[in-house]
Design a protein around this motif. Structure first.
Motif, PDB file in Angstrom:
ATOM      1  N   TRP A 162       0.823  -1.210   0.000  1.00 28.99           N
ATOM      2  CA  TRP A 162       0.000   0.000   0.000  1.00 28.99           C
ATOM      3  C   TRP A 162       0.851   1.251   0.000  1.00 28.99           C
ATOM      4  O   TRP A 162       0.326   2.342  -0.197  1.00 28.99           O
ATOM      5  CB  TRP A 162      -0.935   0.009   1.208  1.00 28.99           C
TER       6      TRP A 162
ATOM      7  N   GLU B  15      -3.313  -9.491   7.025  1.00 26.86           N
ATOM      8  CA  GLU B  15      -3.576  -8.406   7.958  1.00 26.86           C
ATOM      9  C   GLU B  15      -2.280  -7.679   8.304  1.00 26.86           C
ATOM     10  O   GLU B  15      -2.210  -6.449   8.263  1.00 26.86           O
ATOM     11  CB  GLU B  15      -4.199  -9.011   9.209  1.00 26.86           C
TER      12      GLU B  15
ATOM     13  N   ILE C 274      -1.623  -3.732   7.227  1.00 27.26           N
ATOM     14  CA  ILE C 274      -1.513  -2.673   8.235  1.00 27.26           C
ATOM     15  C   ILE C 274      -0.111  -2.079   8.235  1.00 27.26           C
ATOM     16  O   ILE C 274       0.058  -0.860   8.313  1.00 27.26           O
ATOM     17  CB  ILE C 274      -1.904  -3.218   9.618  1.00 27.26           C
TER      18      ILE C 274
ATOM     19  N   ILE D 283       0.350   0.175   5.186  1.00 25.39           N
ATOM     20  CA  ILE D 283      -0.428   1.409   5.297  1.00 25.39           C
ATOM     21  C   ILE D 283       0.225   2.352   6.300  1.00 25.39           C
ATOM     22  O   ILE D 283       0.372   3.555   6.047  1.00 25.39           O
ATOM     23  CB  ILE D 283      -1.880   1.104   5.710  1.00 25.39           C
ATOM     24  N   ALA D 284       0.657   1.789   7.441  1.00 23.08           N
ATOM     25  CA  ALA D 284       1.318   2.632   8.439  1.00 23.08           C
ATOM     26  C   ALA D 284       2.595   3.225   7.854  1.00 23.08           C
ATOM     27  O   ALA D 284       2.914   4.394   8.090  1.00 23.08           O
ATOM     28  CB  ALA D 284       1.631   1.816   9.693  1.00 23.08           C
ATOM     29  N   LEU D 285       3.302   2.428   7.064  1.00 22.33           N
ATOM     30  CA  LEU D 285       4.529   2.922   6.431  1.00 22.33           C
ATOM     31  C   LEU D 285       4.212   4.069   5.482  1.00 22.33           C
ATOM     32  O   LEU D 285       4.940   5.066   5.419  1.00 22.33           O
ATOM     33  CB  LEU D 285       5.209   1.781   5.673  1.00 22.33           C
TER      34      LEU D 285
ATOM     35  N   ILE E  58       1.672   6.185   5.631  1.00 24.98           N
ATOM     36  CA  ILE E  58       1.381   7.388   6.410  1.00 24.98           C
ATOM     37  C   ILE E  58       2.659   7.967   6.996  1.00 24.98           C
ATOM     38  O   ILE E  58       2.892   9.187   6.994  1.00 24.98           O
ATOM     39  CB  ILE E  58       0.387   7.033   7.539  1.00 24.98           C
ATOM     40  N   PHE E  59       3.526   7.080   7.465  1.00 24.93           N
ATOM     41  CA  PHE E  59       4.800   7.509   8.048  1.00 24.93           C
ATOM     42  C   PHE E  59       5.619   8.284   7.028  1.00 24.93           C
ATOM     43  O   PHE E  59       6.052   9.412   7.285  1.00 24.93           O
ATOM     44  CB  PHE E  59       5.550   6.256   8.521  1.00 24.93           C
TER      45      PHE E  59
ATOM     46  N   TRP F 284     -14.959  -0.420  12.648  1.00 27.35           N
ATOM     47  CA  TRP F 284     -13.964  -0.934  11.690  1.00 27.35           C
ATOM     48  C   TRP F 284     -13.376  -2.248  12.190  1.00 27.35           C
ATOM     49  O   TRP F 284     -13.094  -3.147  11.415  1.00 27.35           O
ATOM     50  CB  TRP F 284     -12.850   0.078  11.482  1.00 27.35           C
TER      51      TRP F 284
ATOM     52  N   LEU G 174     -10.907   0.090   3.400  1.00 23.93           N
ATOM     53  CA  LEU G 174     -10.100   1.296   3.586  1.00 23.93           C
ATOM     54  C   LEU G 174     -10.935   2.519   3.250  1.00 23.93           C
ATOM     55  O   LEU G 174     -10.410   3.582   2.971  1.00 23.93           O
ATOM     56  CB  LEU G 174      -8.840   1.229   2.733  1.00 23.93           C
TER      57      LEU G 174
ATOM     58  N   ALA H  49      -6.187   6.307   8.399  1.00 21.30           N
ATOM     59  CA  ALA H  49      -4.991   5.879   9.111  1.00 21.30           C
ATOM     60  C   ALA H  49      -5.187   6.013  10.606  1.00 21.30           C
ATOM     61  O   ALA H  49      -4.777   5.145  11.380  1.00 21.30           O
ATOM     62  CB  ALA H  49      -3.794   6.702   8.654  1.00 21.30           C
TER      63      ALA H  49
ATOM     64  N   ILE I 270      -7.146   3.117  11.845  1.00 22.38           N
ATOM     65  CA  ILE I 270      -6.303   1.929  11.937  1.00 22.38           C
ATOM     66  C   ILE I 270      -5.380   2.038  13.140  1.00 22.38           C
ATOM     67  O   ILE I 270      -5.192   1.069  13.889  1.00 22.38           O
ATOM     68  CB  ILE I 270      -5.499   1.761  10.634  1.00 22.38           C
TER      69      ILE I 270
ATOM     70  N   VAL J 103      -5.251  -0.705  16.082  1.00 24.06           N
ATOM     71  CA  VAL J 103      -4.069  -1.545  16.268  1.00 24.06           C
ATOM     72  C   VAL J 103      -3.424  -1.272  17.617  1.00 24.06           C
ATOM     73  O   VAL J 103      -3.062  -2.206  18.343  1.00 24.06           O
ATOM     74  CB  VAL J 103      -3.057  -1.317  15.128  1.00 24.06           C
TER      75      VAL J 103
ATOM     76  N   MET K 248      -6.421  -5.136  18.330  1.00 22.74           N
ATOM     77  CA  MET K 248      -7.357  -5.711  17.356  1.00 22.74           C
ATOM     78  C   MET K 248      -8.036  -6.928  17.961  1.00 22.74           C
ATOM     79  O   MET K 248      -7.484  -7.578  18.843  1.00 22.74           O
ATOM     80  CB  MET K 248      -6.591  -6.147  16.108  1.00 22.74           C
TER      81      MET K 248
ATOM     82  N   SER L 139       2.363   6.370  13.551  1.00 21.83           N
ATOM     83  CA  SER L 139       2.427   5.340  12.517  1.00 21.83           C
ATOM     84  C   SER L 139       3.638   4.444  12.740  1.00 21.83           C
ATOM     85  O   SER L 139       3.575   3.232  12.487  1.00 21.83           O
ATOM     86  CB  SER L 139       2.445   5.972  11.127  1.00 21.83           C
TER      87      SER L 139
ATOM     88  N   VAL M 217       2.590   1.987  15.285  1.00 21.98           N
ATOM     89  CA  VAL M 217       1.750   0.919  14.734  1.00 21.98           C
ATOM     90  C   VAL M 217       2.624  -0.178  14.139  1.00 21.98           C
ATOM     91  O   VAL M 217       2.395  -1.373  14.354  1.00 21.98           O
ATOM     92  CB  VAL M 217       0.788   1.484  13.667  1.00 21.98           C
TER      93      VAL M 217
END
Lengths: 320, 311
Positions: free
Chosen positions: A63, A125, A129, A132-134, A136-137, B38, B50, B230, B233, B237, B241, B273, B276
């Motif tokens: 992602w 999963e 996740i 996606i977190a990467l 945003i980071f 979610w 998403l 985000a 999520i 997380v 979860m 992030s 996470v």
């Protein structure tokens, strides 16, 4: 595409033909939109190919592809600003792609590889996740470092003309660059030993290990190459999409739409779907309204999925 | 028992807090409801949407537009908004859930961007980036009534999820998550239950979003920014979860932390992030797992058998 407002819109879409409610479309403009659609479609393919390659080898979706695109653009911008003069842009593209390759391999080694050797049980999963977190980071890191500004790299080439059609030189170069990169990629996959090993990994992960292929090493390389394709796209498209922290968003949306239209894992499908998407977007913006350019591709996707749920070339998954 | 105490504390809290913090908690409850719904989809069913924030945004816009352009009341506006979320999620779910687990994530992601760009571009109808003024539900900017409203929404969301999880459907959903093929071979219509979970989660998100629009009074395409997804999520997380309380705890604690650190704008989300990634990589279970293991770390309790999935 229009994530940055009117300025970006102008630079990509060429001359606006929306003339106050009454639209006049002559043959020249029509062919120009046709050509522009084909060019954009080809470029989206580059993005899509990277996503598809990573999916084919590791069965995860990356992602954060758009952020690798963004890193490629930023690398290209900085290289052209500090290292190369502007007319050596092709060296910049190669170097930017290599930088992204390195970052991609690093990311795979630290974040994705544990998925296959560790004890993580929900693989999809985890991959979703973490990437996606990467994403945003990286995106917010880019905002924190570079600020929310739009940077403009120098043009690669001036405006040119194909027969009677005026064309932006940047687009022609981006198209040629995309064809060259896709050609190299195709040659690598089909003709070299490593490419054959990749095909084997994509077909059967455990089977190929009996042939002496180190699957984990090829995973790492696949992630690197997939992200490098995005990085090369980012570097090639830098003068068209301009360079800013969100510039990877629009091509990534198109990339995902293309692999859904094509069906996961189909390479000829990606080329066809990319061209279809580019055409539908440029013709939609010519005949309906250029404001809603994002919607046409999505409508195309939904229509195709209604009739062919697995995409144009996709096959039902083999459930073992 | 603990839950009743928590609700009692939440009901009594506005008496001791300033209006500012009551408002912060109101927004935190909105995110708690979003995160919990979610989690029903991603945590329990294993289907990644998403576009969860998009359903909240669409509901907020539908309700506001109905009131502004068609003169509807709050009741009709919010009801139609939730109905829109149900219809849209049904259509999307039928299109993508037939095929592959990843299709839902891919298509909802594209859907989110398309809807956001549509709302930004169709200036004459949706107000574009400027947004729309939304009528305030209680006609006042004092946060107290909205606080109780969102407390109620959060409790309602948790109640619906708990009801589903302890019913037959909940077991179906977990079976689909753990092994879709095995579940199908046991006679579960996996497409139907995946679509059902998607509709329920989106409707709950849409409900929270419709009320949220009438709470903050100004809705704009920022609600559909991917950073919002985000955030959801991140809450789920870090909170934990596949636990029923985890997302709520995560949402409230992190919203408070974000509010305390509001001087550092981008740094907050960068740190979160990264957190996470660390949680997913090394400590899959989040805060709820910390709470569960705490007695053992402090040697208050002898070792017990550990199940990876909470019931």
């Amino acid at each position: 595409m229009n994530s940055t407002g009117p300025r970006c819109e102008w630079s990509q879409r060429g001359p606006a033909i929306y003339t106050g409610g009454q639209r006049t479309i002559d043959f020249t403009l029509f062919t120009q939109f046709l050509l522009s659609g084909l060019i954009m479609g080809m470029l989206y393919c580059l993005m899509s190919m990277g996503i598809n390659f990573i999916y084919g080898i590791m069965k995860v979706i990356n992602w954060s592809m758009g952020e690798f695109f963004m890193i490629g653009s930023f690398a290209q911008y900085l290289l052209l600003l500090y290292v190369f003069p502007a007319h050596y842009w092709y060296a910049g593209v190669v170097l930017a792609a290599l930088i992204v390759l390195g970052i991609g391999i690093l990311v795979q080694y630290t974040l994705i590889k544990p998925m296959f050797v560790g004890i993580i049980e929900a693989k999809m999963e985890y991959a979703t996740i973490v990437t996606i977190a990467l994403s945003i980071f990286l995106r917010n890191l880019a905002v924190a470092i570079g600020g929310p500004y739009i940077y403009t790299p120098p043009d690669y080439a001036g405006p040119t003309q194909v027969l009677t059609l005026p064309l932006s030189g940047n687009r022609v170069i981006a198209l040629l660059g995309a064809i060259v990169v896709l050609g190299i990629f195709y040659f690598f996959i089909k003709k070299t030993w490593a490419g054959k090993a990749f095909q084997g990994v994509a077909q059967n992960r455990s089977g190929i290990q009996t042939a002496g292929v180190d699957v984990l090493k090829y995973d790492m390389l696949a992630f690197g190459i997939g992200t490098a394709l995005a990085g090369a796209a980012g570097a090639l498209l830098a003068p068209i999409f301009l360079v800013h922290p969100m510039c990877g968003l629009a091509p990534t949306v198109r990339g995902f739409e293309i692999i859904v239209i094509a069906g996961l894992g189909s390479i000829p499908g990606i080329l066809l779907a990319g061209l279809l998407l580019g055409l539908s977007e440029s013709l939609g913006s010519a005949f309906i309204s250029p404001s809603f350019v994002d919607i046409y591709g999505f409508v195309l996707l939904v229509i195709i999925l209604l009739f062919k749920p697995y995409g144009l070339f996709g096959k039902p998954e083999r459930a073992v | 028992m603990g839950l009743t105490a928590a609700v009692a504390v939440a009901v009594g809290l506005p008496a001791v807090l300033s209006d500012y913090w009551v408002y912060v908690l109101t927004i935190a409850f909105f995110y708690a409801a979003m995160a919990a719904s979610w989690n029903l989809l991603a945590g329990y069913t294993g289907q990644f949407s998403l576009g969860h924030h998009t359903f909240a945004m669409i509901s907020a816009y539908v309700s506001t537009l109905l009131m502004a352009k068609a003169g509807a009341g709050f009741g009709i506006g919010i009801a139609v908004a939730i109905f829109t979320a149900v219809v849209l999620s049904y259509a999307l779910g039928v299109v993508c859930l037939k095929v592959h687990g990843l299709y839902l994530a891919l298509i909802t992601w594209a859907f989110a961007e398309v809807v956001r760009n549509y709302l930004r571009m169709h200036f004459s109808f949706t107000g574009g980036d400027r947004g729309l003024d939304s009528a305030l539900l209680f006609g006042t900017l004092k946060p107290l009534p909205y606080y109780y409203l969102f407390l109620g929404i959060t409790i309602f969301t948790l109640g619906v999820i708990a009801f589903i999880m302890y019913s037959r459907i909940g077991y179906y959903l977990r079976a689909i998550r753990d092994d879709a093929i095995a579940a199908r071979s046991m006679g579960i219509n996996i497409v139907r239950y995946k679509v059902l979970a998607f509709i329920i989660a989106s409707a709950l998100g849409g409900m929270a979003g419709a009320f949220y629009g009438h709470t903050i009074g100004l809705i704009s395409p920022v609600m559909g920014d991917f950073n919002e997804m985000a955030m959801i999520i991140i809450f789920v997380v870090i909170g934990g979860m596949r636990t029923q309380i985890g997302p709520v705890v995560g949402a409230i604690l992190i919203r408070i932390a974000l509010e305390l650190l509001r001087e550092q704008s981008e740094i907050r989300i960068i740190i979160l992030s990264a957190l996470v990634i660390v949680v997913m990589r090394f400590f899959n279970g989040g805060l709820m797992e910390v709470f569960r293991r705490l007695p053992r770390w402090l040697h208050l309790k002898s070792a017990e058998s550990v199940s990876a999935y909470e019931k």
